[in-house]
Motif scaffolding. Structure first.
Motif, PDB file in Angstrom:
ATOM      1  N   ASP A  41       0.836  -1.213   0.000  1.00 28.13           N
ATOM      2  CA  ASP A  41       0.000   0.000   0.000  1.00 28.13           C
ATOM      3  C   ASP A  41       0.868   1.259   0.000  1.00 28.13           C
ATOM      4  O   ASP A  41       0.384   2.353   0.297  1.00 28.13           O
ATOM      5  CB  ASP A  41      -0.912   0.036   1.237  1.00 28.13           C
ATOM      6  CG  ASP A  41      -1.765  -1.212   1.390  1.00 28.13           C
ATOM      7  OD1 ASP A  41      -1.845  -1.990   0.424  1.00 28.13           O
ATOM      8  OD2 ASP A  41      -2.341  -1.403   2.476  1.00 28.13           O
ATOM      9  N   MET A  42       2.151   1.091  -0.284  1.00 25.66           N
ATOM     10  CA  MET A  42       3.063   2.236  -0.149  1.00 25.66           C
ATOM     11  C   MET A  42       2.758   3.329  -1.170  1.00 25.66           C
ATOM     12  O   MET A  42       2.775   4.515  -0.844  1.00 25.66           O
ATOM     13  CB  MET A  42       4.522   1.769  -0.295  1.00 25.66           C
ATOM     14  CG  MET A  42       4.962   0.814   0.798  1.00 25.66           C
ATOM     15  SD  MET A  42       4.670   1.435   2.468  1.00 25.66           S
ATOM     16  CE  MET A  42       5.645   2.930   2.489  1.00 25.66           C
ATOM     17  N   MET A  43       2.459   2.912  -2.397  1.00 24.91           N
ATOM     18  CA  MET A  43       2.105   3.922  -3.405  1.00 24.91           C
ATOM     19  C   MET A  43       0.707   4.483  -3.146  1.00 24.91           C
ATOM     20  O   MET A  43       0.447   5.651  -3.399  1.00 24.91           O
ATOM     21  CB  MET A  43       2.171   3.301  -4.804  1.00 24.91           C
ATOM     22  CG  MET A  43       3.561   3.230  -5.361  1.00 24.91           C
ATOM     23  SD  MET A  43       4.216   4.872  -5.661  1.00 24.91           S
ATOM     24  CE  MET A  43       5.893   4.488  -6.128  1.00 24.91           C
ATOM     25  N   GLN A  44      -0.166   3.628  -2.623  1.00 26.69           N
ATOM     26  CA  GLN A  44      -1.516   4.120  -2.307  1.00 26.69           C
ATOM     27  C   GLN A  44      -1.432   5.200  -1.231  1.00 26.69           C
ATOM     28  O   GLN A  44      -2.179   6.184  -1.262  1.00 26.69           O
ATOM     29  CB  GLN A  44      -2.384   2.955  -1.826  1.00 26.69           C
ATOM     30  CG  GLN A  44      -3.843   3.334  -1.655  1.00 26.69           C
ATOM     31  CD  GLN A  44      -4.673   2.198  -1.094  1.00 26.69           C
ATOM     32  OE1 GLN A  44      -4.140   1.287  -0.455  1.00 26.69           O
ATOM     33  NE2 GLN A  44      -5.958   2.229  -1.326  1.00 26.69           N
ATOM     34  N   ALA A  45      -0.524   5.009  -0.272  1.00 26.39           N
ATOM     35  CA  ALA A  45      -0.369   6.019   0.779  1.00 26.39           C
ATOM     36  C   ALA A  45       0.013   7.364   0.178  1.00 26.39           C
ATOM     37  O   ALA A  45      -0.388   8.414   0.665  1.00 26.39           O
ATOM     38  CB  ALA A  45       0.692   5.570   1.784  1.00 26.39           C
ATOM     39  N   ARG A  46       0.788   7.313  -0.886  1.00 24.17           N
ATOM     40  CA  ARG A  46       1.267   8.548  -1.508  1.00 24.17           C
ATOM     41  C   ARG A  46       0.270   9.124  -2.510  1.00 24.17           C
ATOM     42  O   ARG A  46       0.081  10.331  -2.581  1.00 24.17           O
ATOM     43  CB  ARG A  46       2.610   8.249  -2.204  1.00 24.17           C
ATOM     44  CG  ARG A  46       3.171   9.384  -3.051  1.00 24.17           C
ATOM     45  CD  ARG A  46       3.568  10.563  -2.188  1.00 24.17           C
ATOM     46  NE  ARG A  46       4.033  11.685  -3.020  1.00 24.17           N
ATOM     47  CZ  ARG A  46       3.220  12.564  -3.598  1.00 24.17           C
ATOM     48  NH1 ARG A  46       1.898  12.450  -3.447  1.00 24.17           N
ATOM     49  NH2 ARG A  46       3.712  13.560  -4.316  1.00 24.17           N
ATOM     50  N   TRP A  47      -0.353   8.233  -3.278  1.00 23.93           N
ATOM     51  CA  TRP A  47      -1.118   8.710  -4.429  1.00 23.93           C
ATOM     52  C   TRP A  47      -2.580   8.275  -4.416  1.00 23.93           C
ATOM     53  O   TRP A  47      -3.291   8.476  -5.390  1.00 23.93           O
ATOM     54  CB  TRP A  47      -0.499   8.161  -5.738  1.00 23.93           C
ATOM     55  CG  TRP A  47       0.895   8.586  -6.011  1.00 23.93           C
ATOM     56  CD1 TRP A  47       2.018   7.819  -5.890  1.00 23.93           C
ATOM     57  CD2 TRP A  47       1.340   9.869  -6.448  1.00 23.93           C
ATOM     58  NE1 TRP A  47       3.125   8.544  -6.224  1.00 23.93           N
ATOM     59  CE2 TRP A  47       2.739   9.810  -6.576  1.00 23.93           C
ATOM     60  CE3 TRP A  47       0.683  11.066  -6.744  1.00 23.93           C
ATOM     61  CZ2 TRP A  47       3.504  10.903  -6.985  1.00 23.93           C
ATOM     62  CZ3 TRP A  47       1.447  12.153  -7.160  1.00 23.93           C
ATOM     63  CH2 TRP A  47       2.837  12.064  -7.272  1.00 23.93           C
ATOM     64  N   GLY A  48      -3.047   7.652  -3.344  1.00 23.35           N
ATOM     65  CA  GLY A  48      -4.349   6.999  -3.371  1.00 23.35           C
ATOM     66  C   GLY A  48      -5.533   7.912  -3.580  1.00 23.35           C
ATOM     67  O   GLY A  48      -6.528   7.533  -4.211  1.00 23.35           O
ATOM     68  N   SER A  49      -5.483   9.106  -3.042  1.00 25.11           N
ATOM     69  CA  SER A  49      -6.600  10.030  -3.236  1.00 25.11           C
ATOM     70  C   SER A  49      -6.364  10.820  -4.522  1.00 25.11           C
ATOM     71  O   SER A  49      -5.233  10.925  -4.983  1.00 25.11           O
ATOM     72  CB  SER A  49      -6.726  10.962  -2.034  1.00 25.11           C
ATOM     73  OG  SER A  49      -7.993  11.570  -2.021  1.00 25.11           O
ATOM     74  N   HIS A  50      -7.434  11.345  -5.073  1.00 24.50           N
ATOM     75  CA  HIS A  50      -7.273  12.030  -6.346  1.00 24.50           C
ATOM     76  C   HIS A  50      -6.670  13.418  -6.157  1.00 24.50           C
ATOM     77  O   HIS A  50      -6.723  13.990  -5.063  1.00 24.50           O
ATOM     78  CB  HIS A  50      -8.615  12.120  -7.082  1.00 24.50           C
ATOM     79  CG  HIS A  50      -9.663  12.833  -6.275  1.00 24.50           C
ATOM     80  ND1 HIS A  50     -10.371  12.220  -5.285  1.00 24.50           N
ATOM     81  CD2 HIS A  50     -10.079  14.117  -6.303  1.00 24.50           C
ATOM     82  CE1 HIS A  50     -11.198  13.097  -4.738  1.00 24.50           C
ATOM     83  NE2 HIS A  50     -11.038  14.250  -5.342  1.00 24.50           N
ATOM     84  N   GLY A  51      -6.121  13.950  -7.221  1.00 21.80           N
ATOM     85  CA  GLY A  51      -5.534  15.288  -7.172  1.00 21.80           C
ATOM     86  C   GLY A  51      -4.055  15.237  -6.845  1.00 21.80           C
ATOM     87  O   GLY A  51      -3.502  14.197  -6.500  1.00 21.80           O
ATOM     88  N   ASP A  52      -3.431  16.406  -6.949  1.00 17.45           N
ATOM     89  CA  ASP A  52      -2.009  16.526  -6.626  1.00 17.45           C
ATOM     90  C   ASP A  52      -1.856  16.905  -5.168  1.00 17.45           C
ATOM     91  O   ASP A  52      -2.452  17.873  -4.709  1.00 17.45           O
ATOM     92  CB  ASP A  52      -1.378  17.643  -7.474  1.00 17.45           C
ATOM     93  CG  ASP A  52      -0.986  17.145  -8.841  1.00 17.45           C
ATOM     94  OD1 ASP A  52      -0.425  16.031  -8.905  1.00 17.45           O
ATOM     95  OD2 ASP A  52      -1.237  17.854  -9.829  1.00 17.45           O
ATOM     96  N   TYR A  53      -1.052  16.150  -4.476  1.00 18.91           N
ATOM     97  CA  TYR A  53      -0.855  16.498  -3.062  1.00 18.91           C
ATOM     98  C   TYR A  53       0.385  15.816  -2.525  1.00 18.91           C
ATOM     99  O   TYR A  53       0.969  14.948  -3.177  1.00 18.91           O
ATOM    100  CB  TYR A  53      -2.083  16.123  -2.223  1.00 18.91           C
ATOM    101  CG  TYR A  53      -2.398  14.641  -2.172  1.00 18.91           C
ATOM    102  CD1 TYR A  53      -1.929  13.867  -1.126  1.00 18.91           C
ATOM    103  CD2 TYR A  53      -3.174  14.029  -3.146  1.00 18.91           C
ATOM    104  CE1 TYR A  53      -2.208  12.504  -1.062  1.00 18.91           C
ATOM    105  CE2 TYR A  53      -3.461  12.676  -3.097  1.00 18.91           C
ATOM    106  CZ  TYR A  53      -2.979  11.919  -2.051  1.00 18.91           C
ATOM    107  OH  TYR A  53      -3.246  10.576  -1.988  1.00 18.91           O
ATOM    108  N   GLU A  54       0.782  16.217  -1.347  1.00 11.23           N
ATOM    109  CA  GLU A  54       1.894  15.595  -0.631  1.00 11.23           C
ATOM    110  C   GLU A  54       1.394  15.146   0.730  1.00 11.23           C
ATOM    111  O   GLU A  54       0.584  15.842   1.361  1.00 11.23           O
ATOM    112  CB  GLU A  54       3.033  16.600  -0.420  1.00 11.23           C
ATOM    113  CG  GLU A  54       3.738  17.047  -1.686  1.00 11.23           C
ATOM    114  CD  GLU A  54       4.930  16.160  -2.019  1.00 11.23           C
ATOM    115  OE1 GLU A  54       5.262  15.278  -1.212  1.00 11.23           O
ATOM    116  OE2 GLU A  54       5.516  16.378  -3.102  1.00 11.23           O
ATOM    117  N   VAL A  55       1.845  14.002   1.170  1.00  8.24           N
ATOM    118  CA  VAL A  55       1.578  13.577   2.549  1.00  8.24           C
ATOM    119  C   VAL A  55       2.897  13.103   3.155  1.00  8.24           C
ATOM    120  O   VAL A  55       3.923  13.077   2.498  1.00  8.24           O
ATOM    121  CB  VAL A  55       0.557  12.428   2.637  1.00  8.24           C
ATOM    122  CG1 VAL A  55      -0.836  12.875   2.276  1.00  8.24           C
ATOM    123  CG2 VAL A  55       0.995  11.241   1.802  1.00  8.24           C
TER     124      VAL A  55
END
Lengths: 341, 386
Positions: free
Chosen positions: B130-144
């Protein structure tokens, strides 16, 4: 309904006239690993025996999914498919719609096929509530949603659900010296909610497989009447309720006979108390005190007499003060609610 | 600011990672958790539910993960520190609300005890998929921000770090455990409360009429100050693109300004958000980049390789997101190759490959359900070093 909604014909499943008239064939067989004394496994067995071989079963995540597939096999003789935790309603609708489309196009033989989606109380009363509700608004498709309710998330080690009774000890509501009653919510009235809120649903019933014939005939009626239907089954759970597995059947009987679990059906908007509940309402048999039911279960072992009295008062309220006793919890006037300190 | 002793169970304990994570959250000052049962994460909130009557706070069993992931945000805007806990399928359901937390700059922590996927997958067995999901899972451009512990002790320590970073940057923080770490029982030392540093909420002290909820102070920080409901400040919290007042602003300029700042407040803090463990990387020909439970298996492979005379270093990522691009670039100037074992079919290895700028990167994939064999990692190191 059928006059303006085009539904496929259903199987005509006459009620069984007695246990000696039941078919011998089993469509839910060995090969599962449910707990000793699991009443939900009995519900599965009776459900599909009542429905017969021309049946597709869909099961959302929960005990009856996990325990029935762990041996790299399945105990289902009929076609069976897993659906995600909150999706029993949608899966039933989609399957029924798919069958209907294939039949209409002549791709498969046009014959009545039962579609049953089951879910636990977590998958039905919590996460899947919206999907079940939406499905019950579609009069065009024949499907039954059966919620087997063991009053907790039993598959993940007994966390409380929206169907857990007041005060019960679960791994999310462990009583302790700082606080005795950790669970203050009352069990959702799923069958009443489904019946009251979905005029397109022609049949809603409550069952308990301690009264197996009653339960099976309710399932047959739900499948025969057509359209989307809903059945809520209360299933004693030795692990979650904390009792000796040998008592499962008896605890189901007690749930009904203490009035905690009223048996009723709502057919085309007409409510009818059924089975032992009808006899209690007619005063042919007395309603037993809830103490008999509660103290058999370890999950209520921390209850004081005040707690038991309070629980009794809420059950009494259900029988005497609800506008439609046992089914619809509207009151004529506001009553004070004073739970124990 | 020091931790409130009420939530700190000071002492030496024998805890599994899930329980240690719960203790970390309590030590960090979390007083609200919303949870939904899902293996292998449920023990975190089971412990929280049992501890809360003594510590003070609230646990609510929600009807699903959609509900859990937004209930905690309501609690935060009401003034609490809050978190939720889940695993793969629940994490998938939470995605929209993670995006909401990013957009509304709601400090909160999402714990994901990873299991094999996709879908129901392997509920009782580990993965790091789920490592990529943690980074990119929600839509739009963002950083977490995402952290990966590799022991019960780190489940305690890094949970506190996760809360602190979420408060400092007003961003949802993903705490990416895995089933092995979650169910592994080891010694956990919980220090006295006065030794635990807690990042306070970035509260505003401006006069009521001068406060704008999404206005930066002009002190160089890109993180606005926060007010809570009921404190007399006017604020408007919305998932719509908004201006500094919090009001919806549907313009290209407002979108560019807001989304740019949401990205920059994390990406420009890369130095502050570098949290790694390095062993022998200075002279390494091969650097093994690893995280979570895999780092403990990889250690055996690394030790074996060094015993054979290979110059192998280890870079363990405790903070995986934002990804330490600059560090990888620096190491790539010396290293001949990177080896990235992970319990997925290649996620973080792609990031390493991107940052390494042409230096050979070897992924050691594993679909999950168990851990790598150390000899497979050794073999990859040997091949990479040729």
């Amino acid at each position: 309904m059928a006059t303006y909604v085009n539904i496929e014909p259903t199987q005509n499943l006459e009620p069984f006239k007695g246990v000696k008239k039941l078919p011998l064939e089993e469509y839910f067989t060995s090969g599962h690993r449910t707990c000793q004394g699991c009443e939900s496994a009995l519900v599965m067995k009776m459900m599909v025996k009542a429905a017969g071989p021309r049946t597709i079963v869909l099961g959302s995540t929960g005990c009856m999914y996990v325990a029935n597939t762990t041996y790299y096999s399945t105990s289902w003789v009929v076609p069976w498919m897993h659906t995600q935790l909150g999706s029993s309603g949608s899966a039933a609708l989609g399957t029924a719609a798919g069958l209907k489309a294939l039949m209409r196009k002549g791709k498969i033989k046009n014959e009545p096929i039962n579609v049953i989606a089951f879910c636990g109380d977590g998958g039905g009363a919590d996460m899947g509530l919206g999907a079940i509700s939406a499905t019950l608004t579609h009069p065009d498709y024949n499907c039954l949603i059966l919620m087997y309710d063991n009053e907790s998330y039993a598959n993940t080690d007994i966390q409380l659900s929206g169907s857990t009774p007041w005060g019960a000890n679960t791994t999310f509501s462990t009583p302790g010296p700082a606080k005795r009653i950790m669970h203050h919510r009352w069990k959702k009235n799923m069958a009443g909610m489904m019946a009251a809120g979905h005029p397109t649903c022609r049949y809603v019933a409550t069952i308990c497989m301690s009264y197996g014939l009653h339960g099976m005939n309710s399932i047959r009626k739900a499948l025969t009447i057509g359209g989307p239907t809903f059945i809520h089954s209360l299933d004693p759970c030795p692990k979650g309720w904390d009792y000796d597995p040998i008592q499962s059947h008896e605890l189901g009987e007690l749930a009904v006979n203490t009035g905690v679990w009223p048996l009723y059906e709502v057919e085309d908007g007409v409510l009818r108390l059924t089975g032992r509940t009808q006899q209690i309402a007619d005063k042919r048999i007395p309603r037993q005190p809830v103490r008999d039911y509660l103290l058999r279960q370890g999950r209520f072992a921390h209850f004081t007499d005040d707690d038991i009295d309070y629980f009794q008062s809420k059950v009494d309220e259900m029988w005497h003060k609800w506008l439609i006793p046992g089914a619809i919890p509207f009151h004529k006037e506001i009553e004070a609610d004073n739970p124990p300190a | 600011m020091k931790a409130d002793p009420a939530g700190v169970l000071t002492g030496v304990h024998f805890l599994d990672g899930d329980h240690a994570c719960c203790e970390g959250a309590l030590a960090a000052g979390a007083c609200f958790a919303a949870g939904y049962p899902i293996t292998p994460s449920t023990e975190v909130v089971e412990r929280f539910a049992a501890r809360i009557p003594k510590v003070g706070g609230t646990f609510i069993q929600m009807e699903d993960e959609l509900a859990s992931s937004i209930a905690i945000q309501g609690a935060v805007w009401g003034g609490a520190k809050a978190f939720t806990v889940t695993s793969g399928p629940g994490f998938s359901l939470m995605m929209e609300h993670i995006g909401y937390a990013v957009m509304t700059e709601t400090p909160c922590v999402f714990v994901n005890v990873q299991r094999g996927g996709p879908s129901t997958g392997l509920p009782t067995l580990p993965a790091q998929s789920d490592m990529m999901q943690a980074r990119w899972g929600s839509h739009g451009d963002y950083e977490v921000i995402a952290l990966c512990p590799n022991s019960p002790q780190e489940c305690f320590d890094l949970t506190i770090t996760a809360f602190n970073l979420s408060e400092k940057y007003r961003v949802p923080v993903m705490f990416m455990m895995d089933e092995c770490v979650g169910h592994m029982t080891e010694k956990v030392i919980i220090p006295p409360a006065e030794q635990i540093e807690i990042e306070p909420r970035r509260k505003t002290h401006k006069p009521h009429d001068a406060y704008k909820p999404y206005e930066c102070n002009g002190d160089g920080s890109l993180v606005p100050e926060m007010a809570h409901a009921g404190e007399g400040y006017k604020f408007h919290v919305t998932g719509l693109t908004h201006d500094e007042r919090g009001y919806p602003a549907m313009t290209v300029a407002a979108q560019q300004k807001l989304v740019g700042r949401l990205r920059d407040k994390i990406s420009k803090a890369a130095d502050d958000l570098l949290l790694v463990e390095q062993d022998n990387t200075a002279d390494a020909d091969v650097v093994v980049v690893t995280y979570g439970i895999t780092s403990r298996v990889a250690q055996r492979g690394i030790d074996s390789a060094r015993a054979k005379g290979l110059k192998v270093g280890k870079l363990r990522l405790k903070i995986v997101w934002p990804f330490p691009d600059q560090l990888i670039k620096k190491l790539s100037q010396r290293a001949k190759a990177f080896v990235v074992p992970e319990l997925n079919l290649g996620q973080i290895s792609r990031e390493v490959e991107r940052a390494a700028g042409g230096v050979k990167t070897v992924c050691v994939p594993h679909a999950g359900g168990g851990v790598h064999r150390p000899e497979d990692i050794l073999k990859a190191i040997q091949e990479a070093s040729r």
